[in-house]
Every structure is written in structure tokens, then in C-alpha cells.
Design a protein around this motif. Structure first.
Motif, PDB file in Angstrom:
ATOM      1  N   PHE A   1       0.416   1.191  -0.310  1.00  0.00           N
ATOM      2  CA  PHE A   1       0.681   0.335   0.838  1.00  0.00           C
ATOM      3  C   PHE A   1       0.034   0.951   2.084  1.00  0.00           C
ATOM      4  N   GLU A   2      -0.624   0.093   2.866  1.00  0.00           N
ATOM      5  CA  GLU A   2      -1.260   0.553   4.097  1.00  0.00           C
ATOM      6  C   GLU A   2      -0.256   0.411   5.237  1.00  0.00           C
ATOM      7  N   ILE A   3       0.247   1.549   5.705  1.00  0.00           N
ATOM      8  CA  ILE A   3       1.276   1.552   6.742  1.00  0.00           C
ATOM      9  C   ILE A   3       0.780   2.383   7.918  1.00  0.00           C
ATOM     10  N   THR A   4       0.716   1.756   9.072  1.00  0.00           N
ATOM     11  CA  THR A   4       0.341   2.468  10.285  1.00  0.00           C
ATOM     12  C   THR A   4       1.603   2.905  11.015  1.00  0.00           C
ATOM     13  N   GLY A   5       1.453   3.923  11.820  1.00  0.00           N
ATOM     14  CA  GLY A   5       2.583   4.416  12.597  1.00  0.00           C
ATOM     15  C   GLY A   5       2.129   4.825  13.978  1.00  0.00           C
ATOM     16  N   GLY A   6       2.573   4.115  14.997  1.00  0.00           N
ATOM     17  CA  GLY A   6       2.204   4.425  16.374  1.00  0.00           C
ATOM     18  C   GLY A   6       3.408   4.361  17.267  1.00  0.00           C
ATOM     19  N   GLY A   7       3.137   4.185  18.546  1.00  0.00           N
ATOM     20  CA  GLY A   7       4.228   4.144  19.508  1.00  0.00           C
ATOM     21  C   GLY A   7       5.183   2.996  19.272  1.00  0.00           C
ATOM     22  N   ALA A   8       4.639   1.893  18.735  1.00  0.00           N
ATOM     23  CA  ALA A   8       5.503   0.723  18.494  1.00  0.00           C
ATOM     24  C   ALA A   8       6.297   0.858  17.205  1.00  0.00           C
ATOM     25  N   GLY A   9       5.940   1.830  16.372  1.00  0.00           N
ATOM     26  CA  GLY A   9       6.661   2.026  15.125  1.00  0.00           C
ATOM     27  C   GLY A   9       5.782   1.808  13.910  1.00  0.00           C
ATOM     28  N   TYR A  10       6.411   1.755  12.774  1.00  0.00           N
ATOM     29  CA  TYR A  10       5.694   1.537  11.511  1.00  0.00           C
ATOM     30  C   TYR A  10       5.365   0.063  11.339  1.00  0.00           C
ATOM     31  N   ASP A  11       4.166  -0.206  10.785  1.00  0.00           N
ATOM     32  CA  ASP A  11       3.748  -1.580  10.560  1.00  0.00           C
ATOM     33  C   ASP A  11       3.004  -1.655   9.226  1.00  0.00           C
ATOM     34  N   LEU A  12       3.221  -2.730   8.491  1.00  0.00           N
ATOM     35  CA  LEU A  12       2.569  -2.923   7.200  1.00  0.00           C
ATOM     36  C   LEU A  12       1.261  -3.671   7.408  1.00  0.00           C
ATOM     37  N   ASP A  13       0.142  -3.013   7.059  1.00  0.00           N
ATOM     38  CA  ASP A  13      -1.180  -3.607   7.243  1.00  0.00           C
ATOM     39  C   ASP A  13      -1.817  -4.086   5.950  1.00  0.00           C
ATOM     40  N   GLY A  14      -1.329  -3.610   4.802  1.00  0.00           N
ATOM     41  CA  GLY A  14      -1.949  -4.028   3.552  1.00  0.00           C
ATOM     42  C   GLY A  14      -1.090  -3.691   2.357  1.00  0.00           C
ATOM     43  N   VAL A  15      -1.203  -4.515   1.312  1.00  0.00           N
ATOM     44  CA  VAL A  15      -0.438  -4.351   0.071  1.00  0.00           C
ATOM     45  C   VAL A  15      -1.416  -3.994  -1.039  1.00  0.00           C
ATOM     46  N   PRO A  16      -1.069  -3.061  -1.922  1.00  0.00           N
ATOM     47  CA  PRO A  16      -1.981  -2.707  -3.015  1.00  0.00           C
ATOM     48  C   PRO A  16      -2.283  -3.900  -3.902  1.00  0.00           C
ATOM     49  N   GLU A  17      -3.446  -3.867  -4.533  1.00  0.00           N
ATOM     50  CA  GLU A  17      -3.898  -4.981  -5.346  1.00  0.00           C
ATOM     51  C   GLU A  17      -3.021  -5.198  -6.573  1.00  0.00           C
ATOM     52  N   PHE A  18      -2.518  -4.114  -7.166  1.00  0.00           N
ATOM     53  CA  PHE A  18      -1.769  -4.231  -8.415  1.00  0.00           C
ATOM     54  C   PHE A  18      -0.846  -3.029  -8.530  1.00  0.00           C
ATOM     55  N   GLY A  19       0.049  -3.064  -9.510  1.00  0.00           N
ATOM     56  CA  GLY A  19       0.976  -1.962  -9.731  1.00  0.00           C
ATOM     57  C   GLY A  19       2.417  -2.395  -9.558  1.00  0.00           C
ATOM     58  N   GLY A  20       3.346  -1.503  -9.927  1.00  0.00           N
ATOM     59  CA  GLY A  20       4.759  -1.838  -9.897  1.00  0.00           C
ATOM     60  C   GLY A  20       5.286  -2.194  -8.525  1.00  0.00           C
TER      61      GLY A  20
END
Length: 315
Positions: A45-64
Motif C-alpha cells: 500500500f502506498e501511504i504518505t505521511g506529512g503534516g496533515a497525517g497519513y493518506d492512502l495514495d495507492g493499493v497493490p495490484e494483487f495479494g491478500g
């Protein structure tokens, strides 16, 4: 994916959330939040973390974790890059008391079909086995095979493939012209195994194998893939749709049989069904609950509960 990690993912999917806010909301420490975020990143999972907090930027293509995220069905997913057989692993989990687990793999190295036939299961396919603990009589278990066939067919149709079902457990494409068997080219197969007594089921394992993003030249003669028929498919979305549709159908076995009937390539066909040393030849006219094929023969109407079915040319 554990419940807290799933909750973290759901929160940050809705927009930036700070670590302290997540910790307060979920009743865990800030350090625990950080560990869950790092574990999600390791899962792709692509998760950024800055002053505003954690944000989800992308989901993996496959997997559990990718399949579990956004899945509207009560299955946990155990994922393997490669495994001998998802059905073998599912039976191990069933024996240990697991329920509603989907064993998913990118590749199977020892896949098999009905009657222990070899099953080609290369990387890029969808190879999944469902561990079920259904509360139904053993005689009704065949309806789960039909439910899986319908779920697979519907997911394939949503991917742009005009799939149909050949009794009892093959998903086909086309009319059998060319190299495929009469009735179509094989896209997917289903293998159901169970343990129980005469009047009850301890567990059922339903294995589904779909030639998804698999080059057709790597498949056995007479087979096809979603990639060959309609282009590459989003396997994550495909598996989610399959699991969600199956979950709906298993709750109403009679509806599953009706849905199978509406998608059947076999009904209306002249067929030969081999049952050991015996064979039944005639016109397939219906499927009866919980999954018997009804055939009009020269000697009358027969219900066939199991066997190898071949579509024949009309007389």
C-alpha cells in the motif's frame, strides 16, 4: 489482515488522518499505529505521511491485503506467490477449524482438476480455494459447486468475456469451433471437496481456477484466458467480485441453481455423461436441485448427479 490494521486502512482511505487521531479513534498507542502503517507499506500500500497525517495514495495490484481491502464479503485471504495446491492448503485450514478463508495464489505448482487430472495453473491466473463450514445437509453441497460456477461466470462477463457453464463445473467461452472441445474453450474449472456425515457437512472446500492474465499459448490445447478473449483483467477486482457473488449465492442454494440454469451452455445440448463404466446419452433438458443434470434419453428421463459430460453434435 487483522482488524486494527484494516481499521487503519479504512480511516486513511477517506483522507489524511494524523497518527494521534488514529490512535485515539482506535484505542491504541501511536507506536502501534506507526507499526500498522509500516506493515501496510510492506504489503504494497502506498501511504504518505506529512503534516496533515497519513493518506492512502495507492493499493497493490494483487495479494491478500489488496483483495481484503474493500471486499464486501466475510472472507479473510491467505495469499501465496506460489503454492502446490490451494485446495490442499484449504483442507489443512478446514481440518484446523478455519471457516470463510480464501486461499489465493498467483501460481500453483501442483494444481489438479476432477479425478486428479493435471491442471495447468501458471502465474497470472486466479487460483483460489474457499474454506467453508456450511450449515446444510451433505446432499445439498453440490449447489455450492454451481454457486461457484455462477460467480466465476459473472465475474468473467463483467471482464468482457461471454462465458457460459458446462455441467457441472467448467466455465467455457465460444461455441467449440477450432481447437476447443465442443461447447467452447475452457476458461475456468471448479473442484469441490467435502467432509461430513450423511446428514451434515463438517466443511467444504471449493477450489476455483481461472485462466486470467495468462498467455493462451502457455495453456493446454482447448483452453483460453480472459487476457486472450478481452485483454488483461484487474485480478484484484475480479477476485473481489467472485467472492462477493459467491457469498450471495451460497446463502440461497435454490437461487444458485436457478442462476446456473440461466447461464448454462449444456441445457438444450445433446450430451454424453460417463459414470464409471456406464454412460448416459441424450438431450440435457434441465438441472434439478441441488445440481443434478436432467437428460431425456431413448429410455426415458434420467437424473445424473455426477459424471464427465461431453457436448455432442446434434443427430
Amino acid at each position: 489482515m487483522n482488524d486494527t490494521r484494516r481499521a487503519v486502512l479504512e480511516r486513511i482511505a477517506g483522507g489524511p488522518v494524523t497518527g494521534p487521531a488514529l490512535a485515539d479513534d482506535l484505542g491504541v498507542s501511536r507506536n502501534a499505529v506507526w507499526k500498522h502503517v509500516e506493515a501496510l507499506r510492506e504489503a504494497g500500500f502506498e501511504i504518505t505521511g506529512g503534516g496533515a497525517g497519513y493518506d492512502l495514495d495507492g493499493v497493490p495490484e494483487f495479494g491478500g491485503p489488496a483483495v481484503e481491502f474493500g471486499l464486501d464479503a466475510p472472507f479473510s485471504v491467505e495469499y501465496h506467490d506460489a503454492i502446490g495446491s490451494t485446495n490442499d492448503r484449504a483442507r489443512e485450514l478446514a481440518a484446523d477449524g478455519a471457516v470463510d478463508v480464501a486461499v489465493l495464489a498467483d501460481e500453483q505448482t501442483g494444481g489438479r482438476g476432477r479425478l486428479d487430472r493435471e491442471w495447468s495453473a501458471p502465474s497470472g491466473g486466479v487460483w483460489v480455494s474457499l474454506v467453508l463450514g456450511p450449515d446444510l445437509p451433505a446432499a445439498h453441497a453440490p449447489a455450492l459447486t454451481l454457486a461457484a460456477a455462477v460467480a466465476t461466470t459473472d465475474a468473467a462477463r463483467e471482464a468482457g468475456v461471454p462465458a457460459e457453464i458446462k455441467w457441472p463445473n467448467d466455465v467455457l467461452v465460444g461455441d467449440g469451433d477450432g481447437d476447443g472441445e465442443r461447447g467452447g474453450r475452457k476458461l475456468a474449472g471448479i473442484l469441490t471437496e467435502m467432509e461430513g456425515e450423511a446428514d451434515s457437512v463438517s466443511w467444504v472446500v471449493v477450489g476455483v481456477g481461472v485462466n486470467a492474465n495468462v498467455p493462451v499459448e502457455t495453456l493446454p490445447e482447448g483452453a483460453t484466458s480472459i487476457e486472450a478473449e478481452a485483454g488483461p483483467v484487474d485480478r484484484r477486482a475480479f477476485v473481489q467480485r467472485l467472492l462477493e457473488r459467491f457469498d450471495d449465492l451460497r446463502r440461497d442454494p435454490e437461487a444458485a441453481v436457478e442462476a446456473w440454469r440461466e447461464r448454462a451452455a449444456t441445457i438444450g445440448q445433446r450430451v454424453r455423461v460417463e459414470r464409471g463404466d456406464d454412460e448416459i446419452v441424450g438431450e440435457a433438458v434441465d438441472v434439478a436441485f441441488p445440481g443434478a443434470l436432467v437428460i431425456d434419453t431413448d429410455d426415458g428421463r434420467v437424473r445424473v448427479h455426477a459424471g464427465d459430460c461431453e457436448h455432442l453434435r446434434p443427430v
